[in-house]
Design an enzyme around this catalytic site. Structure first.
Site, PDB file in Angstrom:
ATOM      1  CG  ASP A  60      -1.962   0.961   1.521  1.00  0.00           C
ATOM      2  OD1 ASP A  60      -1.448   1.491   1.237  1.00  0.00           O
ATOM      3  OD2 ASP A  60      -2.829   1.276   2.176  1.00  0.00           O
ATOM      4  CB  SER A 140      -5.685  13.822 -13.117  1.00  0.00           C
ATOM      5  OG  SER A 140      -7.142  14.164 -14.031  1.00  0.00           O
ATOM      6  CE1 TYR A 152      -7.932  10.992  -9.204  1.00  0.00           C
ATOM      7  CE2 TYR A 152      -8.066  12.638 -10.625  1.00  0.00           C
ATOM      8  CZ  TYR A 152      -8.270  11.391 -10.770  1.00  0.00           C
ATOM      9  OH  TYR A 152      -7.097  10.448 -11.087  1.00  0.00           O
ATOM     10  CE  LYS A 156      -4.494  11.581  -9.979  1.00  0.00           C
ATOM     11  NZ  LYS A 156      -3.387  10.927  -9.497  1.00  0.00           N
TER      12      LYS A 156
END
Ligand SMILES: NC(=O)c1ccc[n+]([C@@H]2O[C@H](COP(=O)([O-])OP(=O)(O)OC[C@H]3O[C@@H](n4cnc5c(N)ncnc54)[C@H](O)[C@@H]3O)[C@@H](O)[C@H]2O)c1
Length: 258
Positions: A60, A140, A152, A156
């Site tokens: 992980d 992204s 998110y 990024k």
């Protein structure tokens, strides 16, 4: 690139796997790190058939000790990786901040940002010591525009900043660090979302100037370029691979895309 070693986090599926397959085609040996191990056996068989070595580690990326254990294993085997790709990442549900679960927010940051930071912390130093290396971070297009992805997209964007900062710190040591920012890329995961009706593909496509999704091969070929000596003067950038999505976001304020 032949007979070099590349470490790829999130290498068991999607974009990470496509980059691994592309590099394997160039004769690069691979160390795949993924939290899910179910595909490892099939992937190893595929790469063995191509004549490249492939080590798989279930780990992980949010646990830096787990990545350090991979590095300890590589050191014991006498393997020095000159290439690192950080593709491990998770998406998030579209939520208003009032409803967005803090635990999900934290997990998205931990995997997407901390996971890449951890990998850079473990593998940048050996590359600097060797005086050569290339790191490719998978960011992204969401990093560049407003979106309802409240963990998110900022994670990024933070990665793009990290890439620029690390690139300067390591430039004189012979290590280049860049990122790619894929647009909507047709992975198995995205295809499943479309098939199950969770994602309206015609709505997404209506905002993409090239009127199609990016393929994982296209992302992988761009990653290969940035990792290769062909990009020997390029460091600290984030390169969009998005079928024109970023360019189109301004256009649609005025009129529909042609
Ligand atoms: N598919 C797209 O449209 C798209 C667009 C832009 C950016 N990206 C980015 O590309 C990267 C790959 O995404 P994908 O679409 O191929 O998704 P994917 O789910 O197919 O691949 C992600 C991989 O990361 C692994 N992973 C997740 N959490 C992990 C953890 N904690 N530790 C180790 N491995 C972990 C998963 O098991 C999976 O194999 C991500 O960083 C994603 O944000 C994808």
């Amino acid at each position: 690139m032949n007979s070099q070693w590349a470490i790829i986090t999130g290498g068991a599926s999607g974009i990470g796997l496509a980059i691994a397959q592309d590099l394997a085609g160039q004769g690069v040996n691979l160390v795949l790190i993924d939290v899910h191990a179910h595909a490892f056996e099939a992937i190893q068989a595929e790469f063995q058939a191509l004549g490249v070595q492939c080590l798989c580690h279930q780990a992980d990326v949010t646990q830096i000790a787990a990545l350090q254990a991979v590095q300890d294993d590589l050191a014991q085997r006498g393997i020095t990786a000159r290439l690192l790709v950080t593709a491990a990442g998770i998406l998030q549900p579209v939520e208003d901040i009032a409803d967005f679960d803090l635990a999900v927010h934290e997990r998205v940051w931990r995997v997407n940002y901390d996971g890449t930071y951890h990998a850079c912390k473990v593998w940048l130093e050996p590359m600097r010591a060797a005086g050569q290396g290339a790191i490719l971070v998978v960011s992204s297009i969401m990093a560049y525009r407003s979106s309802p992805l409240l963990a998110y997209a900022p994670a990024k964007a933070a990665l793009n900043s990290l890439v620029a900062g690390l690139a300067v710190s390591a430039a004189a040591d012979g290590v280049r660090i860049n990122a790619i920012a894929p647009g909507f890329t047709l992975t198995k995961g995205l295809q499943q979302q479309i098939d199950s009706g969770q994602r309206d593909s015609s709505r997404v496509l209506s905002f993409i100037p090239m009127k199609r999704f990016v393929t994982t091969d296209e992302v992988a070929r761009t990653a290969r370029f940035l990792l290769s000596d062909d990009a020997s003067a390029i460091t600290g950038i984030t390169l969009p691979v998005d079928c024109g999505w970023l360019a189109g976001t301004g256009w649609v304020t005025f009129k529909e895309l042609p």
